[in-house]
Design a protein around this motif. Structure first.
Motif, mmCIF file in Angstrom:
data_model
loop_
_atom_site.group_PDB
_atom_site.id
_atom_site.type_symbol
_atom_site.label_atom_id
_atom_site.label_comp_id
_atom_site.label_asym_id
_atom_site.label_seq_id
_atom_site.Cartn_x
_atom_site.Cartn_y
_atom_site.Cartn_z
ATOM 1 N N GLU A 125 0.813 -1.216 0.000
ATOM 2 C CA GLU A 125 0.000 0.000 0.000
ATOM 3 C C GLU A 125 0.851 1.272 0.000
ATOM 4 N N ARG A 126 1.946 1.261 0.749
ATOM 5 C CA ARG A 126 2.779 2.461 0.791
ATOM 6 C C ARG A 126 3.424 2.709 -0.567
ATOM 7 N N GLY A 127 3.894 1.661 -1.209
ATOM 8 C CA GLY A 127 4.485 1.823 -2.530
ATOM 9 C C GLY A 127 3.480 2.367 -3.526
ATOM 10 N N ALA A 128 2.243 1.867 -3.465
ATOM 11 C CA ALA A 128 1.197 2.357 -4.362
ATOM 12 C C ALA A 128 0.898 3.827 -4.101
ATOM 13 N N SER A 129 0.868 4.211 -2.838
ATOM 14 C CA SER A 129 0.633 5.614 -2.483
ATOM 15 C C SER A 129 1.766 6.497 -2.992
ATOM 16 N N ASN A 130 3.007 6.021 -2.861
ATOM 17 C CA ASN A 130 4.154 6.767 -3.387
ATOM 18 C C ASN A 130 4.037 6.954 -4.900
ATOM 19 N N LEU A 131 3.583 5.917 -5.590
ATOM 20 C CA LEU A 131 3.458 5.988 -7.033
ATOM 21 C C LEU A 131 2.422 7.028 -7.450
ATOM 22 N N VAL A 132 1.280 7.054 -6.781
ATOM 23 C CA VAL A 132 0.239 8.033 -7.089
ATOM 24 C C VAL A 132 0.771 9.453 -6.880
ATOM 25 N N ALA A 133 1.491 9.646 -5.785
ATOM 26 C CA ALA A 133 2.054 10.972 -5.501
ATOM 27 C C ALA A 133 3.089 11.353 -6.562
ATOM 28 N N TYR A 134 3.887 10.368 -6.995
ATOM 29 C CA TYR A 134 4.909 10.667 -8.001
ATOM 30 C C TYR A 134 4.271 11.029 -9.340
ATOM 31 N N GLN A 135 3.203 10.351 -9.691
ATOM 32 C CA GLN A 135 2.551 10.660 -10.972
ATOM 33 C C GLN A 135 2.037 12.099 -10.985
ATOM 34 N N LYS A 136 1.550 12.571 -9.860
ATOM 35 C CA LYS A 136 1.125 13.976 -9.771
ATOM 36 C C LYS A 136 2.327 14.907 -9.897
ATOM 37 N N PHE A 137 3.427 14.537 -9.268
ATOM 38 C CA PHE A 137 4.656 15.327 -9.376
ATOM 39 C C PHE A 137 5.137 15.366 -10.828
ATOM 40 N N PRO A 264 15.323 7.598 -2.172
ATOM 41 C CA PRO A 264 14.505 8.069 -1.042
ATOM 42 C C PRO A 264 13.260 7.206 -0.854
ATOM 43 N N ARG A 265 12.848 7.052 0.380
ATOM 44 C CA ARG A 265 11.722 6.171 0.697
ATOM 45 C C ARG A 265 10.455 6.551 -0.066
ATOM 46 N N ASP A 266 10.202 7.851 -0.236
ATOM 47 C CA ASP A 266 8.965 8.261 -0.907
ATOM 48 C C ASP A 266 9.034 8.109 -2.419
ATOM 49 N N ARG A 267 10.196 7.680 -2.945
ATOM 50 C CA ARG A 267 10.331 7.412 -4.375
ATOM 51 C C ARG A 267 10.327 5.909 -4.675
ATOM 52 N N VAL A 268 10.123 5.088 -3.668
ATOM 53 C CA VAL A 268 10.126 3.633 -3.854
ATOM 54 C C VAL A 268 8.689 3.149 -4.044
#
Length: 501
Positions: A125-137, A264-268
């Motif tokens: 779930e955390r990885g999926a959340s990071n991916l959604v945030a990255y796509q917005k970035f 970085p953790r939020d990019r994984v």
């Protein structure tokens, strides 16, 4: 920031990175002769989205800022039509010769974020959340993103995926307070010199016991430890008359080394999660990205048809053999157009409210292209014949003593002047005979797997109910009744691991 301009894109390339081409460790991407032409082309593509803003830009669903339509997460057939117009505009700018313009990865990550539920499997779930945030970035900063997804081939007999203990393939070596450390190599990062960031995500599924290789993440190109080794440049001096394609469209390809790179953790997006790695690419990825890449292929085929026709007209070649070959190229282009139209017309919801085109028609087209594109190059070579080697340069045309002779002996049929004839055949040579042409043929043969693997995929994806019913009718067997829900489920792509690439 929202949609960037060409100048803003070029400014972003000023960040230092460890990148080699030929004998040079490159410090200035924008001015280096191997990269200057394509860097300028990329800048023009970023400007293009503003010049064609009604087609290429849309408001961000949350902020309202203008973003490129290739970042759209499609939620209807109309959304796919809207995205199609943007993708076609970009493809036309490079006549389909640049396969990894930023819209490719924009579409990829929009699809990933739209199906984040697939990425959240097996506790990710955390990885999926990071991916959604990255796509917005990615969308809101208009990032130019490259990717590298294939493990290097060291010993072909050992297969395409790493065995436990493989030190060459990219793998995780440590956790840190801020993320993870990865080491190894991957291939082949097309567009690397012109990217702001690089993505790693799954390709061929991994075997049991190789969790350390099950990784997905994005990092900036200047991340410490990242090293890029580019192939020999196909770029030529900036003369559009002499080198109309190779002076502009060499998008480059690079071998990537991760020399203890901290992510970085939020990019994984996947952290040694084998189940997630082996499943996230199995359904919606293929039909989603095929819309972008098949629109590009269609554009390139239509360009080839136009070029071959102009060549034949230049020398008044109306022979049956030439007309047949011209018709062959047009047939390929028309098949491509019809396939894309069919796939978009038959689009449906793949889950989580996300719509993608119907996959099987696109799989059939992709399987045919590694045969079609070399044949197209052969046809252009046959039509051009020795004329491909008898096209004076711009400098030769400018010579006051040579020009009268060139005008007399190298003019075209009818009232076609020598300069126009030379321009046509120099364009044809750059398309089929130059170093860039050879690289592009290799690209068309093997990107997104070889023709052989794609034919295997086409068979797996092919709807078989009607074909079997026709055979059963002759055999006298009782036809099976299939309900509509079952038909819809069968239309969803489920890529087999051995041919997913």
């Amino acid at each position: 920031m929202a949609a960037r301009t060409g100048r803003e894109f070029l400014n972003g390339l000023s960040k230092p990175r460890e990148l080699w081409v030929g004998d040079d460790k490159v410090s200035d991407i924008v001015s280096h002769p191997a990269f200057a032409g394509a860097a300028n082309t990329m800048a023009q593509i970023f400007d293009l989205q503003h010049q064609a803003r009604d087609v290429c830009l849309m408001p961000d669903p949350e902020t309202g800022e203008p973003i490129n339509a290739s970042h759209m997460i499609p939620r209807s057939r109309a959304d796919l039509e809207r995205r199609h117009a943007c993708l076609r505009t970009i493809a036309e700018f490079t006549v389909g010769l640049m396969g990894r313009t930023p819209d490719y990865m924009n579409v990829t990550f929009a699809g990933f974020a739209g199906r984040a539920d697939e990425w959240a499997v097996n506790g990710n779930e955390r990885g999926a959340s990071n991916l959604v945030a990255y796509q917005k970035f990615l969308a809101r900063n208009d990032i130019s993103l490259t990717h590298t997804i294939i493990h290097p081939t060291i010993d072909k007999a050992k297969g395409d995926v790493p065995e436990p203990g493989n030190e060459v393939a990219l793998h995780k070596v440590a956790d840190t307070a801020h993320g993870i450390v990865v080491r190894g190599a991957r291939i082949l990062a097309t567009l690397a010199p012109f990217a702001d960031e690089i993505a790693v995500y799954p390709a061929v599924p991994l075997m049991a016991g190789t969790d350390a290789y099950a990784l997905s993440f994005c990092v900036p190109m200047n991340t410490p430890g990242l090293k890029f080794i580019c192939r020999d440049s196909c770029a030529t001096p900036p003369n559009k008359f002499d080198h109309p394609l190779s002076s502009r469209f060499d998008e480059q390809d690079a071998f990537v080394i991760f020399d203890d790179v901290e992510v970085p953790r939020d990019r994984v997006f996947i952290d040694a999660n084998l189940v997630a790695y082996n499943t996230v690419m199995a359904t919606g990825w293929y039909p989603n990205i095929m819309q972008q890449t098949m629109i590009r292929a269609q554009t390139k085929l239509e360009f080839a048809y136009g070029l071959a026709t102009r060549m034949a007209e230049a020398i008044n070649d109306a022979s049956p053999a030439t007309r047949q070959m011209l018709g062959e190229i047009w047939t390929y282009a028309e098949f491509a157009r019809a396939v894309i139209h069919s796939a978009e017309l038959e689009a449906f919801e793949y889950g989580n409210g996300v719509w993608f085109p119907n996959g099987p028609p696109l799989a059939a087209l992709r399987a045919a292209l590694p045969t079609w594109f070399p044949r197209v190059a052969e046809i252009i070579t046959l039509i051009g014949s020795h004329n491909l080697l008898a096209a004076p340069t711009q400098a030769q045309l400018a010579d006051p003593k040579l020009r009268p002779l060139i005008d007399r002996y190298l003019r075209g049929a009818g009232d076609l002047k020598a300069e126009e004839r030379a321009q046509i055949f120099r364009l044809a040579w750059d398309f089929v005979g130059s170093a860039l042409a050879s690289r592009n043929e290799l690209y068309e043969r093997f990107y997104l797997a070889s023709g052989a693997r794609n034919y295997q995929l086409a068979h797996v994806l092919a709807p078989k109910d009607r074909a079997r019913r026709l055979v059963d009718g002759i055999l006298g067997a009782q036809p099976k009744v299939v309900d509509e829900h079952e038909v819809l489920e069968r239309r969803k792509i489920n890529l087999p691991g051995e041919i997913r690439r």
